[in-house]
Design a protein around this motif. Structure first.
Motif, PDB file in Angstrom:
ATOM      1  N   MET A 202       0.836  -1.205   0.000  1.00  0.00           N
ATOM      2  CA  MET A 202       0.000   0.000   0.000  1.00  0.00           C
ATOM      3  C   MET A 202       0.870   1.253   0.000  1.00  0.00           C
ATOM      4  N   PHE A 203       0.313   2.329  -0.522  1.00  0.00           N
ATOM      5  CA  PHE A 203       1.027   3.606  -0.561  1.00  0.00           C
ATOM      6  C   PHE A 203       0.136   4.674   0.045  1.00  0.00           C
ATOM      7  N   LEU A 204       0.527   5.162   1.216  1.00  0.00           N
ATOM      8  CA  LEU A 204      -0.180   6.247   1.900  1.00  0.00           C
ATOM      9  C   LEU A 204       0.837   7.197   2.509  1.00  0.00           C
ATOM     10  N   SER A 205       1.652   7.796   1.654  1.00  0.00           N
ATOM     11  CA  SER A 205       2.698   8.716   2.091  1.00  0.00           C
ATOM     12  C   SER A 205       2.550  10.023   1.342  1.00  0.00           C
ATOM     13  N   ALA A 206       2.704  11.122   2.046  1.00  0.00           N
ATOM     14  CA  ALA A 206       2.569  12.453   1.451  1.00  0.00           C
ATOM     15  C   ALA A 206       3.686  13.353   1.944  1.00  0.00           C
ATOM     16  N   ASP A 207       4.361  14.009   1.010  1.00  0.00           N
ATOM     17  CA  ASP A 207       5.428  14.943   1.361  1.00  0.00           C
ATOM     18  C   ASP A 207       4.830  16.253   1.864  1.00  0.00           C
ATOM     19  N   GLY A 208       5.555  16.891   2.779  1.00  0.00           N
ATOM     20  CA  GLY A 208       5.096  18.157   3.325  1.00  0.00           C
ATOM     21  C   GLY A 208       5.338  19.324   2.376  1.00  0.00           C
ATOM     22  N   GLU A 209       4.634  20.425   2.624  1.00  0.00           N
ATOM     23  CA  GLU A 209       4.751  21.634   1.816  1.00  0.00           C
ATOM     24  C   GLU A 209       4.759  22.836   2.744  1.00  0.00           C
ATOM     25  N   SER A 210       5.843  23.564   2.731  1.00  0.00           N
ATOM     26  CA  SER A 210       5.925  24.783   3.552  1.00  0.00           C
ATOM     27  C   SER A 210       4.989  25.843   2.993  1.00  0.00           C
ATOM     28  N   GLY A 211       4.306  26.538   3.875  1.00  0.00           N
ATOM     29  CA  GLY A 211       3.378  27.575   3.490  1.00  0.00           C
ATOM     30  C   GLY A 211       1.952  27.100   3.346  1.00  0.00           C
ATOM     31  N   LYS A 212       1.753  25.775   3.247  1.00  0.00           N
ATOM     32  CA  LYS A 212       0.399  25.247   3.176  1.00  0.00           C
ATOM     33  C   LYS A 212      -0.161  25.069   4.590  1.00  0.00           C
ATOM     34  N   ARG A 213      -1.483  24.942   4.645  1.00  0.00           N
ATOM     35  CA  ARG A 213      -2.134  24.854   5.948  1.00  0.00           C
ATOM     36  C   ARG A 213      -1.673  23.612   6.689  1.00  0.00           C
ATOM     37  N   PHE A 214      -1.173  23.792   7.891  1.00  0.00           N
ATOM     38  CA  PHE A 214      -0.655  22.728   8.763  1.00  0.00           C
ATOM     39  C   PHE A 214       0.484  21.952   8.104  1.00  0.00           C
ATOM     40  N   GLY A 215       1.115  22.509   7.089  1.00  0.00           N
ATOM     41  CA  GLY A 215       2.324  21.923   6.510  1.00  0.00           C
ATOM     42  C   GLY A 215       2.108  20.765   5.571  1.00  0.00           C
ATOM     43  N   ASN A 216       0.857  20.405   5.241  1.00  0.00           N
ATOM     44  CA  ASN A 216       0.612  19.289   4.325  1.00  0.00           C
ATOM     45  C   ASN A 216      -0.827  19.391   3.829  1.00  0.00           C
ATOM     46  N   GLU A 217      -0.992  19.386   2.515  1.00  0.00           N
ATOM     47  CA  GLU A 217      -2.316  19.478   1.923  1.00  0.00           C
ATOM     48  C   GLU A 217      -2.909  18.104   1.632  1.00  0.00           C
ATOM     49  N   VAL A 271       5.649  19.168   6.978  1.00  0.00           N
ATOM     50  CA  VAL A 271       5.666  17.933   7.754  1.00  0.00           C
ATOM     51  C   VAL A 271       5.155  16.812   6.850  1.00  0.00           C
ATOM     52  N   ALA A 272       5.930  15.765   6.692  1.00  0.00           N
ATOM     53  CA  ALA A 272       5.524  14.621   5.877  1.00  0.00           C
ATOM     54  C   ALA A 272       4.853  13.581   6.773  1.00  0.00           C
ATOM     55  N   TYR A 273       3.852  12.885   6.201  1.00  0.00           N
ATOM     56  CA  TYR A 273       3.105  11.874   6.956  1.00  0.00           C
ATOM     57  C   TYR A 273       3.073  10.568   6.166  1.00  0.00           C
ATOM     58  N   ARG A 274       3.038   9.492   6.922  1.00  0.00           N
ATOM     59  CA  ARG A 274       2.904   8.154   6.335  1.00  0.00           C
ATOM     60  C   ARG A 274       1.969   7.342   7.216  1.00  0.00           C
ATOM     61  N   ILE A 275       0.955   6.750   6.607  1.00  0.00           N
ATOM     62  CA  ILE A 275      -0.002   5.885   7.309  1.00  0.00           C
ATOM     63  C   ILE A 275       0.261   4.453   6.883  1.00  0.00           C
ATOM     64  N   HIS A 276       0.422   3.561   7.836  1.00  0.00           N
ATOM     65  CA  HIS A 276       0.722   2.165   7.512  1.00  0.00           C
ATOM     66  C   HIS A 276      -0.046   1.256   8.461  1.00  0.00           C
ATOM     67  N   HIS A 277      -0.217   0.028   8.022  1.00  0.00           N
ATOM     68  CA  HIS A 277      -1.011  -0.961   8.746  1.00  0.00           C
ATOM     69  C   HIS A 277      -0.103  -2.091   9.217  1.00  0.00           C
ATOM     70  N   ASP A 278      -0.124  -2.363  10.520  1.00  0.00           N
ATOM     71  CA  ASP A 278       0.603  -3.492  11.103  1.00  0.00           C
ATOM     72  C   ASP A 278      -0.373  -4.656  11.200  1.00  0.00           C
ATOM     73  N   VAL A 279      -0.251  -5.603  10.270  1.00  0.00           N
ATOM     74  CA  VAL A 279      -1.203  -6.712  10.211  1.00  0.00           C
ATOM     75  C   VAL A 279      -1.052  -7.625  11.414  1.00  0.00           C
ATOM     76  N   ALA A 280       0.168  -7.863  11.874  1.00  0.00           N
ATOM     77  CA  ALA A 280       0.390  -8.773  12.995  1.00  0.00           C
ATOM     78  C   ALA A 280      -0.314  -8.279  14.256  1.00  0.00           C
ATOM     79  N   ARG A 281      -0.312  -6.981  14.488  1.00  0.00           N
ATOM     80  CA  ARG A 281      -0.964  -6.411  15.667  1.00  0.00           C
ATOM     81  C   ARG A 281      -2.396  -5.951  15.393  1.00  0.00           C
ATOM     82  N   GLY A 282      -2.739  -5.836  14.124  1.00  0.00           N
ATOM     83  CA  GLY A 282      -4.061  -5.342  13.798  1.00  0.00           C
ATOM     84  C   GLY A 282      -4.232  -3.874  14.123  1.00  0.00           C
ATOM     85  N   ARG A 283      -3.193  -3.065  13.924  1.00  0.00           N
ATOM     86  CA  ARG A 283      -3.227  -1.656  14.272  1.00  0.00           C
ATOM     87  C   ARG A 283      -2.801  -0.799  13.093  1.00  0.00           C
TER      88      ARG A 283
END
Length: 543
Positions: A202-217, A271-283
Motif C-alpha cells: 500500500m502507498f499512503l505517504s505524502a510529502d510536506g509543503e511549507s506555506g500550506k495549511r498545517f504543513g501538508n495538503e 511535515v511529511a506523513y505516512r499511514i501504515h497498517h501493522d497486520v500482525a498487531r491489527g493496528r
C-alpha cells in the motif's frame, strides 16, 4: 611496529538531519476499509510508475520525470503524483546503490577464496608478506573451490545487470516475497501472508509543503489531532468533507516531540506523513517526519573540554569509563548489559534502554562527550573472513551496529552530548596490555572491555594508549622529579621536573636543627647524635 596500520583521526559525529515520530491511529472499521482501499489504489499506481522508472534506467532526466508525473496526475492528483514519483526515484536509486555494493562484495569474496586456494594445505598466515592461511583439509579446499565457481556465476549475473543498467526491485520486500514459498517454516497461512503482502504494497505517504495549511495538503493533521486525507479523483465520491477530503474518526496526539511538531504545523512548516497498517498487531499507525536545520558540528577540542566517557561495545554489554582531560580514569567502570536474543523488536528495545542509561550516566559525571569506536561489521560477517568460527560470525551478524550508532547520535543530540568516533584498531589489545593489570585491585576486577574503554577515551583525547610510568629512583630522594603526571601533547615543558616550591620540603633538614641538637640533653645519660663531650652534672645532696 612496521606492520601496524595507520590510524584514522578522531572526529565529532554530525547530529541527525531529520526527526520522525509515530502514534497509533485508532480507526473505526469504516475508516480502516477506506484507508485500505485508498492505499491499494495508490499502491498499484506506484507499482506501475516503478516499472516505468526501471525501464528508463540511468537515462532518466527531468523531462521524463515530468511525463510520468503528468500521467499520474490524471489518475490521482498533482500532489499524490509528486509523492509517488519522488518515492519511486528514491527506491530505484537505493536499489542501484545496493547493486553496486553487492558487486563489490562478491569481488572481495572471490579474491579472498582465490588467495586461500593458492596456498598449500595447512599453511599459516604471514602478515609481513601479506600471505593468508591455507585451508585445513583437502575436503575444505574442494568445497571452497566449488563455492568459488558459484560466486563467479553470481558476479557475472550482477555485472550483466549493471552493464545493461537493469535493477531488480520488489515492492513489498524481497524477504516477504520469498516467504510465500516457505509458509510452513514461517508459521503463516496463505491468507495471513496475503494480508501482509497487501499491507506492505500500500502507498499512503505524502510529502510536506511549507506555506500550506498545517504543513501538508494531502494528509493533514490539525493542532487538535484531526486527520483528513485528500482522496484521489477516482475515489472522490467517498469523501465526507468539503473539497474531496475524508475526515477520519480517530485523532492523533504525538507524545514524543509533540511540542516541536505543534510548533511546526502552527507555523505552516512542512511535515511529511505516512499511514501504515501493522497486520500482525491489527493496528494502524501514522508517522510524522520533518527535516532539521543543519547544526554546526562542534569542534573536537570544545567537545572534549570537560573530559570524555570512553565506551567499548560488546555482544552483551557496553563497558564505559569516565576520563578527565589528561586521560586519567576517574571513578569506577560502568557496564550496561543488554540481551540481543529474540525478535528484532526486543533487540531494539534493549538497545534503546541501554543507550538511555549510558546517556544519563554521562550527564551525572559532568562529561559532555562520549567516545565510541567507529565500527562497521557489515563487511566482516562472511565465512570467507572468519572461516569455521560460526559462533563469531553469528555474533557479528546479530550485533546491531548501524542501529546502535544511529540511535546514539539522535538521542545524544537531545541532551547536548557530543559523539566522538575513534579508530577501533588495537584498542582491546593495547588497553588490556597497559591498563588491565595496573587498575586491578582487591575490590575491583578489571576486564579487557573495561581497559578497552580507557583506550578508546584516551585515543579520542589525543593521548597515547600506553601509561606513562615513573622512572627508577636512585634513592629515596626526589631528585629525578615527578614525571607521571599526564599532560596534553601541546603543553610546554611537560617532560621537565616540577618547579621548586618555596618552603620546607619533605625529608629536608630545618636550618635550626643543629642548634637544637647541640643544646638538647638526653634523658638516658648519653647522646649518640652529638659530637660534644657529655659531662655528668653534680648531684644535689640533701639532709
Amino acid at each position: 611496529m612496521g606492520g601496524l596500520r595507520e590510524l584514522v583521526a578522531a572526529f565529532v559525529v554530525p547530529g541527525p538531519a531529520g526527526v520522525a515520530v509515530r502514534d497509533r491511529l485508532r480507526v473505526s472499521e469504516s475508516d480502516a476499509a477506506l484507508l485500505a482501499g485508498v492505499g491499494m489504489f495508490l499502491g498499484s499506481l506506484a507499482a506501475g510508475d516503478l516499472a516505468e522508472r526501471c525501464r528508463q534506467g540511468p537515462a532518466h532526466d527531468a523531462a521524463s520525470w515530468a511525463v510520468r508525473k503528468r500521467e499520474l496526475t490524471g489518475k490521482s492528483s498533482a500532489r499524490w503524483a509528486g509523492s509517488i514519483t519522488k518515492a519511486t526515484h528514491d527506491q530505484w536509486a537505493l536499489a542501484r546503490r545496493g547493486q553496486a555494493a553487492h558487486m563489490a562484495w562478491l569481488r572481495r569474496q572471490i579474491d579472498s577464496v582465490e588467495a586461500r586456494l593458492s596456498r598449500p594445505l595447512g599453511a599459516k598466515a604471514d602478515k609481513r608478506d601479506g600471505l593468508v592461511r591455507g585451508y585445513g583439509s583437502r575436503g575444505e579446499w574442494h568445497a571452497k573451490s566449488r563455492r568459488l565457481q558459484t560466486l563467479k556465476d553470481r558476479l557475472a549475473v550482477v555485472e550483466a545487470d549493471w552493464a545493461a543498467r537493469r535493477v531488480h526491485v520488489v515492492r513489498g520486500g524481497k524477504r516477504l516475497a520469498n516467504t510465500r514459498h516457505h509458509l510452513e517454516a514461517a508459521g503463516l497461512a496463505e491468507q495471513e501472508w496475503r494480508e501482509r503482502w497487501r499491507a506492505e504494497r500500500m502507498f499512503l505517504s505524502a510529502d510536506g509543503e511549507s506555506g500550506k495549511r498545517f504543513g501538508n495538503e494531502t494528509i493533514r493533521v490539525t493542532d487538535t489531532g484531526q486527520v483528513s486525507i485528500k482522496l484521489p479523483s477516482p475515489l472522490a465520491h467517498l469523501a465526507n468533507a468539503p473539497h474531496g477530503r475524508y475526515l477520519l474518526d480517530a485523532t492523533v496526539a504525538f507524545k514524543h516531540r509533540g511540542e516541536e511538531w505543534l510548533d511546526r504545523i502552527t507555523a505552516n512548516r512542512a511535515v511529511a506523513y505516512r499511514i501504515h497498517h501493522d497486520v500482525a498487531r491489527g493496528r494502524w499507525y501514522v508517522t510524522a517526519s520533518w527535516q532539521r536545520a543543519a547544526a554546526p558540528v562542534l569542534p573536537l577540542e570544545a567537545a572534549l573540554a570537560r573530559g570524555v566517557v570512553g565506551v567499548d561495545m560488546n555482544d552483551d554489554h557496553l563497558a564505559c569509563w569516565r576520563l578527565d582531560v589528561h586521560g586519567n580514569p576517574v571513578g569506577e567502570p560502568q557496564r550496561f548489559f543488554y540481551d540481543l536474543t529474540g525478535s528484532s523488536e526486543h533487540r531494539d528495545a534493549q538497545i534503546r534502554h541501554t543507550l538511555t542509561r549510558l546517556l544519563h550516566h554521562t550527564r551525572r559525571t559532568g562529561a559532555a562527550a562520549i567516545a565510541i569506536e567507529d565500527l562497521d561489521f557489515r563487511e566482516g560477517t562472511s565465512r570467507e573472513k572468519h572461516g569455521r568460527n560460526k559462533r563469531f560470525r553469528r555474533l557479528l551478524s546479530r550485533f546491531p551496529t548501524a542501529k546502535l550508532k544511529a540511535r546514539l547520535v539522535s538521542m545524544a543530540a537531545e541532551l547536548d552530548i557530543a559523539i566522538v568516533a575513534v579508530d577501533p584498531a588495537y584498542t582491546s589489545r593495547w588497553g588490556a596490555q597497559h591498563w588491565q593489570k595496573p587498575l586491578t585491585t582487591p575490590t575491583r576486577t578489571m576486564s579487557r572491555h573495561d581497559a578497552a574503554s580507557i583506550a578508546v577515551g584516551r585515543r579520542a583525547l589525543g593521548h597515547p594508549i600506553r601509561r606513562r610510568t615513573a622512572p627508577p629512583h636512585d634513592d629515596q630522594s626526589d631528585r629525578r622529579g615527578h614525571r607521571t603526571v599526564q599532560a596534553r601533547p601541546d603543553t610546554r615543558r611537560r617532560e621537565g621536573p616540577r618547579p621548586r616550591i618555596p618552603g620546607p620540603r619533605t625529608r629536608s633538614v630545618s636550618p635550626d636543627t643543629e642548634r637544637k641538637r647541640a643544646t638538647r640533653t638526653s634523658n638516658t645519660g648519653r647522646d649518640v647524635r652529638s659530637d660534644q663531650v657529655w659531662v655528668q652534672d653534680s648531684l644535689l645532696l640533701t639532709d
